[in-house]
Design a protein around this motif. Structure first.
Motif, PDB file in Angstrom:
ATOM      1  N   TRP A   1       0.876  -1.178   0.000  1.00 46.17           N
ATOM      2  CA  TRP A   1       0.000   0.000   0.000  1.00 46.17           C
ATOM      3  C   TRP A   1       0.909   1.222   0.000  1.00 46.17           C
ATOM      4  O   TRP A   1       1.572   1.489   1.011  1.00 46.17           O
ATOM      5  CB  TRP A   1      -0.904  -0.026   1.222  1.00 46.17           C
ATOM      6  N   LEU A   2       0.947   1.932  -1.105  1.00 43.44           N
ATOM      7  CA  LEU A   2       1.903   3.021  -1.290  1.00 43.44           C
ATOM      8  C   LEU A   2       1.239   4.356  -0.989  1.00 43.44           C
ATOM      9  O   LEU A   2       0.190   4.684  -1.560  1.00 43.44           O
ATOM     10  CB  LEU A   2       2.423   3.010  -2.729  1.00 43.44           C
ATOM     11  N   LEU A   3       1.874   5.121  -0.097  1.00 47.87           N
ATOM     12  CA  LEU A   3       1.284   6.402   0.309  1.00 47.87           C
ATOM     13  C   LEU A   3       2.367   7.465   0.458  1.00 47.87           C
ATOM     14  O   LEU A   3       3.474   7.178   0.914  1.00 47.87           O
ATOM     15  CB  LEU A   3       0.562   6.274   1.659  1.00 47.87           C
ATOM     16  N   ASP A   4       2.003   8.688   0.080  1.00 46.88           N
ATOM     17  CA  ASP A   4       2.853   9.827   0.412  1.00 46.88           C
ATOM     18  C   ASP A   4       2.659  10.170   1.885  1.00 46.88           C
ATOM     19  O   ASP A   4       1.644   9.796   2.487  1.00 46.88           O
ATOM     20  CB  ASP A   4       2.448  11.036  -0.447  1.00 46.88           C
ATOM     21  N   ASP A   5       3.598  10.935   2.423  1.00 40.95           N
ATOM     22  CA  ASP A   5       3.503  11.257   3.855  1.00 40.95           C
ATOM     23  C   ASP A   5       2.415  12.292   4.147  1.00 40.95           C
ATOM     24  O   ASP A   5       2.101  12.541   5.309  1.00 40.95           O
ATOM     25  CB  ASP A   5       4.855  11.733   4.386  1.00 40.95           C
ATOM     26  N   ASP A   6       1.860  12.913   3.123  1.00 38.32           N
ATOM     27  CA  ASP A   6       0.766  13.863   3.372  1.00 38.32           C
ATOM     28  C   ASP A   6      -0.591  13.229   3.022  1.00 38.32           C
ATOM     29  O   ASP A   6      -1.545  13.927   2.694  1.00 38.32           O
ATOM     30  CB  ASP A   6       0.965  15.167   2.601  1.00 38.32           C
ATOM     31  N   THR A   7      -0.656  11.923   3.107  1.00 36.69           N
ATOM     32  CA  THR A   7      -1.911  11.216   2.855  1.00 36.69           C
ATOM     33  C   THR A   7      -2.528  10.802   4.192  1.00 36.69           C
ATOM     34  O   THR A   7      -1.851  10.202   5.022  1.00 36.69           O
ATOM     35  CB  THR A   7      -1.648   9.936   2.028  1.00 36.69           C
ATOM     36  N   ILE A   8      -3.793  11.135   4.379  1.00 33.42           N
ATOM     37  CA  ILE A   8      -4.493  10.757   5.608  1.00 33.42           C
ATOM     38  C   ILE A   8      -5.649   9.836   5.220  1.00 33.42           C
ATOM     39  O   ILE A   8      -6.688  10.317   4.748  1.00 33.42           O
ATOM     40  CB  ILE A   8      -5.064  11.992   6.355  1.00 33.42           C
ATOM     41  N   PRO A   9      -5.488   8.543   5.379  1.00 34.53           N
ATOM     42  CA  PRO A   9      -6.589   7.644   5.002  1.00 34.53           C
ATOM     43  C   PRO A   9      -7.684   7.585   6.055  1.00 34.53           C
ATOM     44  O   PRO A   9      -7.383   7.713   7.257  1.00 34.53           O
ATOM     45  CB  PRO A   9      -5.895   6.285   4.871  1.00 34.53           C
ATOM     46  N   ARG A  10      -8.906   7.420   5.625  1.00 29.53           N
ATOM     47  CA  ARG A  10      -9.985   7.118   6.574  1.00 29.53           C
ATOM     48  C   ARG A  10      -9.736   5.748   7.190  1.00 29.53           C
ATOM     49  O   ARG A  10      -9.022   4.934   6.598  1.00 29.53           O
ATOM     50  CB  ARG A  10     -11.336   7.111   5.859  1.00 29.53           C
TER      51      ARG A  10
ATOM     52  N   THR B   1      -1.774   7.404  -8.891  1.00 33.17           N
ATOM     53  CA  THR B   1      -0.622   7.992  -8.208  1.00 33.17           C
ATOM     54  C   THR B   1      -0.348   7.227  -6.921  1.00 33.17           C
ATOM     55  O   THR B   1      -1.186   6.459  -6.447  1.00 33.17           O
ATOM     56  CB  THR B   1      -0.882   9.469  -7.874  1.00 33.17           C
ATOM     57  N   PHE B   2       0.821   7.487  -6.347  1.00 35.41           N
ATOM     58  CA  PHE B   2       1.186   6.803  -5.104  1.00 35.41           C
ATOM     59  C   PHE B   2       0.614   7.538  -3.888  1.00 35.41           C
ATOM     60  O   PHE B   2       1.280   7.692  -2.875  1.00 35.41           O
ATOM     61  CB  PHE B   2       2.704   6.682  -4.986  1.00 35.41           C
ATOM     62  N   VAL B   3      -0.593   8.034  -4.028  1.00 36.84           N
ATOM     63  CA  VAL B   3      -1.312   8.564  -2.865  1.00 36.84           C
ATOM     64  C   VAL B   3      -2.428   7.553  -2.641  1.00 36.84           C
ATOM     65  O   VAL B   3      -3.538   7.729  -3.098  1.00 36.84           O
ATOM     66  CB  VAL B   3      -1.877   9.969  -3.144  1.00 36.84           C
ATOM     67  N   SER B   4      -2.102   6.488  -1.988  1.00 34.93           N
ATOM     68  CA  SER B   4      -2.992   5.356  -1.778  1.00 34.93           C
ATOM     69  C   SER B   4      -3.151   4.502  -3.040  1.00 34.93           C
ATOM     70  O   SER B   4      -4.197   4.533  -3.698  1.00 34.93           O
ATOM     71  CB  SER B   4      -4.373   5.796  -1.287  1.00 34.93           C
ATOM     72  N   ALA B   5      -2.120   3.783  -3.359  1.00 33.73           N
ATOM     73  CA  ALA B   5      -2.179   2.768  -4.422  1.00 33.73           C
ATOM     74  C   ALA B   5      -1.850   1.427  -3.785  1.00 33.73           C
ATOM     75  O   ALA B   5      -0.791   1.276  -3.174  1.00 33.73           O
ATOM     76  CB  ALA B   5      -1.183   3.088  -5.528  1.00 33.73           C
ATOM     77  N   LEU B   6      -2.752   0.489  -3.916  1.00 37.51           N
ATOM     78  CA  LEU B   6      -2.525  -0.854  -3.379  1.00 37.51           C
ATOM     79  C   LEU B   6      -2.066  -1.736  -4.540  1.00 37.51           C
ATOM     80  O   LEU B   6      -2.832  -1.985  -5.470  1.00 37.51           O
ATOM     81  CB  LEU B   6      -3.822  -1.390  -2.766  1.00 37.51           C
ATOM     82  N   VAL B   7      -0.826  -2.164  -4.463  1.00 36.26           N
ATOM     83  CA  VAL B   7      -0.204  -2.884  -5.588  1.00 36.26           C
ATOM     84  C   VAL B   7       0.062  -4.331  -5.173  1.00 36.26           C
ATOM     85  O   VAL B   7       0.596  -4.576  -4.092  1.00 36.26           O
ATOM     86  CB  VAL B   7       1.124  -2.204  -5.989  1.00 36.26           C
TER      87      VAL B   7
ATOM     88  N   VAL C   1      -3.602  -3.406  -9.453  1.00 35.28           N
ATOM     89  CA  VAL C   1      -3.527  -2.148  -8.701  1.00 35.28           C
ATOM     90  C   VAL C   1      -4.940  -1.728  -8.305  1.00 35.28           C
ATOM     91  O   VAL C   1      -5.868  -1.836  -9.105  1.00 35.28           O
ATOM     92  CB  VAL C   1      -2.890  -1.027  -9.561  1.00 35.28           C
ATOM     93  N   LEU C   2      -5.078  -1.262  -7.077  1.00 34.96           N
ATOM     94  CA  LEU C   2      -6.342  -0.653  -6.647  1.00 34.96           C
ATOM     95  C   LEU C   2      -6.021   0.689  -6.032  1.00 34.96           C
ATOM     96  O   LEU C   2      -4.960   0.858  -5.425  1.00 34.96           O
ATOM     97  CB  LEU C   2      -7.052  -1.547  -5.626  1.00 34.96           C
ATOM     98  N   THR C   3      -6.914   1.623  -6.218  1.00 36.05           N
ATOM     99  CA  THR C   3      -6.634   2.949  -5.687  1.00 36.05           C
ATOM    100  C   THR C   3      -7.881   3.523  -5.030  1.00 36.05           C
ATOM    101  O   THR C   3      -8.994   3.049  -5.271  1.00 36.05           O
ATOM    102  CB  THR C   3      -6.113   3.883  -6.799  1.00 36.05           C
ATOM    103  N   SER C   4      -7.664   4.535  -4.190  1.00 39.98           N
ATOM    104  CA  SER C   4      -8.758   5.129  -3.425  1.00 39.98           C
ATOM    105  C   SER C   4      -9.231   6.416  -4.095  1.00 39.98           C
ATOM    106  O   SER C   4      -8.547   6.960  -4.958  1.00 39.98           O
ATOM    107  CB  SER C   4      -8.279   5.471  -2.016  1.00 39.98           C
ATOM    108  N   GLN C   5     -10.367   6.883  -3.660  1.00 42.34           N
ATOM    109  CA  GLN C   5     -10.757   8.258  -3.952  1.00 42.34           C
ATOM    110  C   GLN C   5      -9.814   9.144  -3.166  1.00 42.34           C
ATOM    111  O   GLN C   5      -9.704   8.986  -1.953  1.00 42.34           O
ATOM    112  CB  GLN C   5     -12.142   8.546  -3.410  1.00 42.34           C
ATOM    113  N   VAL C   6      -9.167  10.086  -3.836  1.00 41.08           N
ATOM    114  CA  VAL C   6      -8.261  10.991  -3.125  1.00 41.08           C
ATOM    115  C   VAL C   6      -8.930  12.360  -3.053  1.00 41.08           C
ATOM    116  O   VAL C   6      -9.195  12.973  -4.093  1.00 41.08           O
ATOM    117  CB  VAL C   6      -6.903  11.089  -3.834  1.00 41.08           C
ATOM    118  N   ARG C   7      -9.199  12.801  -1.847  1.00 39.44           N
ATOM    119  CA  ARG C   7      -9.901  14.068  -1.660  1.00 39.44           C
ATOM    120  C   ARG C   7      -8.985  15.093  -1.010  1.00 39.44           C
ATOM    121  O   ARG C   7      -8.009  14.733  -0.356  1.00 39.44           O
ATOM    122  CB  ARG C   7     -11.150  13.860  -0.813  1.00 39.44           C
ATOM    123  N   TRP C   8      -9.329  16.362  -1.228  1.00 44.48           N
ATOM    124  CA  TRP C   8      -8.602  17.441  -0.553  1.00 44.48           C
ATOM    125  C   TRP C   8      -9.327  17.745   0.748  1.00 44.48           C
ATOM    126  O   TRP C   8     -10.325  17.129   1.081  1.00 44.48           O
ATOM    127  CB  TRP C   8      -8.507  18.653  -1.479  1.00 44.48           C
TER     128      TRP C   8
END
Lengths: 208, 356
Positions: free
Chosen positions: B155-164, B228-234, B185-192
């Motif tokens: 599960w690839l995440l940047d350090d400024d990613t806050i998952p629910r 993108t690597f803001v919540s990518a499950l590989v 690959v699976l990815t999340s909805q990425v919200r601001w």
């Protein structure tokens, strides 16, 4: 869900309509069936392909999926359950936000569709008329593209109809005019046209 | 009983201080810190050792086991953003579907990041790089680390990613209900922050694969072309088949290149139920003309266009996006000689640099 009368229109009589949870008022078959159905005063028209066998609740799923839509299309599969890709509606690009919210509802936005498993509000016919024969085999696609410029339409993958596959029915030279019209009027994109050429399999039938 | 197996049995020997990438002979020259145990909670009940044994002999069984019980390692790459990282790690530790591993790749931070991770998140493993090698280098090494330990999902995440707290569970449920073959690959909805979709991470739907698109929609999934690597499950299989992200991209577009490479012939989906927040200052797009880092966007975009991640038709679409971003940048900065010379250098490097 409360709905007005629903008429079924198909080239040949569909089977297993009794498996639907929503009652169908009338079934129209053959030449001029669509005109007769629209004149008959229904609220919805369910357009089916040849020898269709709708799976359980195919109609109800189309009705309930998106009440705001003018056109909702389901999937068509062959007798073996394989998806008939040529009968799939064309999915259109939308804003990412909308795509995501639709995906969460198991829907996709469409910009045109063949008449394999399609539910249409009757007022679409009132406003846009009947499919134009000059578009030949692509008349349903051209008509739905015209409607979906103004109305929203969705693919509802949960609604499935089994169809009899017509194996040898490929575009031929006699379709050239309709092909050109599709391209000229914008019913197709260039990509669609290339797709249709590929669908002809490079073996365009020449008829005298 | 499989449940009783201690987690540290899966790890390297405590004395081992050098991380070896799975396919490299030479040791990677950075420090390797190994905490007492990898995760705060025991492994999933199926037992990872049994799992690994099965996958060797029965590929189908392996696929079936890559479900909710598969072993997931979250990989977070960070540099000098201690407070954001703290929030990210807290959200990861608080996942309802608990992680089996948590790796922080520290790109030579100088703000006490390593100490904070060690003090506050003892369950996390820390991989300290001796120099800043960018997000690309961090994910490259982090994925190699996780693959060497045979995690099933990365599960690839940047350090400024806050998952629910249900983000990971939803991703895995998405993988389970996805049409076969199992997606890579699976990815999340990425919200601001304000709940809108983050423009940098807006999903790119794959409309040309009509069959897979329809089948995915039937399972409440959106077929994607890249992410993108803001919540990518590989899946680990993706690394086995397609390799690791390209280190020399440094930052920006390394994730696009990698996921596009993996998904060129395989499927990947966005799972709408899985939501993460990308905590940037502004909701800017991927090619932010105001950023000093535009060099990397320009160079890497050209490298991607020259590479093999996209088909010829897709390159036309991607090329349009790149050309548009270049036009906006040049219009905004054409009087700024420093930026223009950096842009020219980026174009030159992008046209002459290595694509793999």
């Amino acid at each position: 869900m409360k709905t007005g009368a629903i008429f079924v229109v198909a080239p040949t009589p569909p089977s297993d309509l009794s498996r639907q949870s929503v009652a169908v008022a009338k079934t129209y078959v053959g030449m001029g069936a669509l005109s007769r159905a629209v004149a008959g005063g229904c609220e919805w028209v369910w357009l089916l392909g040849a020898a269709a066998r709708p799976r359980a609740d195919a109609l109800g799923l189309l009705l309930e999926a998106a009440p705001e839509a003018g056109v909702t299309a389901g999937l068509a599969v062959d007798a073996g359950g394989r998806l008939l890709v040529e009968q799939l509606p064309k999915v259109t690009a939308r804003a990412p936000e909308e795509l995501v919210s639709l995906a969460a509802r198991s829907l996709l936005p469409i910009r045109s569709t063949p008449f394999a498993n399609v539910l249409v509000r009757r007022d679409c016919f009132d406003r846009h008329g009947m499919p134009d024969r000059r578009y030949g085999r692509w008349a349903p696609v051209a008509w739905s593209a015209s409607v979906l410029c103004e109305r929203v339409g969705y693919l509802v993958p949960a609604s499935v109809v089994e169809l009899e596959v017509e194996g040898s029915d490929r575009p031929g030279l006699h379709d050239c005019r309709a092909f050109a019209r599709m391209l000229r009027t914008g019913a197709w994109t260039r990509g669609d046209a290339v797709g249709a050429l590929i669908a002809s399999g490079g073996r365009v039938r020449i008829e005298r | 009983m499989a449940e009783d197996k201690p987690v540290h049995r899966l790890e390297l020997h405590p004395d081992e201080r050098v991380l070896r990438a799975p396919d490299l002979e030479a040791p990677v020259p950075h420090e390797w810190h190994r905490p007492e145990q990898l995760c705060a909670t025991p492994l999933a009940p199926d037992g990872a050792a049994d799992h690994r044994q099965q996958q060797t002999f029965d590929r189908g069984a392996h696929e079936r086991m890559l479900d909710l019980r598969g072993r997931v390692c979250a990989i977070v790459v960070t540099r000098n953003r201690r407070e954001l990282l703290r929030r990210c790690l807290a959200a990861l530790v608080g996942q309802k579907r608990q992680l089996d591993g948590l790796l922080v790749v520290d790109n030579a931070s100088e703000d006490g990041t390593a100490r904070m991770v060690g003090d506050e998140f003892p369950a996390a493993s820390l991989l300290r790089l001796t120099e800043n090698r960018g997000g690309a280098g961090g994910f490259h090494d982090g994925m190699a680390w996780a693959c060497a330990r045979e995690y099933d999902w990365l599960w690839l995440l940047d350090d400024d990613t806050i998952p629910r707290d249900d983000a990971l569970g939803a991703l895995l449920e998405g993988a389970m209900r996805a049409p076969k073959p199992m997606p890579m690959v699976l990815t999340s909805q990425v919200r601001w922050k304000d709940e809108r979709l983050h423009p940098m991470n807006a999903p790119v739907a794959r409309l040309r694969w009509r069959r897979e698109l329809a089948e995915g929609a039937a399972h409440r999934l959106l077929l994607i072309r890249y992410t993108t690597f803001v919540s990518a499950l590989v899946r680990r299989d993706a690394v086995d088949r397609f390799g690791l992200p390209l280190e020399h991209f440094f930052i920006w577009s390394d994730d696009v290149e990698y996921t596009a490479r993996v998904l060129r012939t395989t499927t990947g989906y966005l799972v709408p139920d899985s939501i993460v927040y990308h905590w940037t200052d502004r909701p800017h797009g991927a090619a932010d003309p105001a950023s000093d880092r535009f060099y990397f966007h320009a160079r890497n975009a050209l490298l991607i266009l020259r590479g093999t991640s996209f088909s010829a038709v897709e390159r036309v679409d991607f090329g349009r996006f790149v050309a548009r971003s270049f036009r906006v940048y040049v219009r905004s900065h054409w009087r700024d000689s420093r930026r223009m010379s950096a842009f020219a250098r980026a174009v030159w490097d992008g046209l002459t640099g290595p694509t793999r």
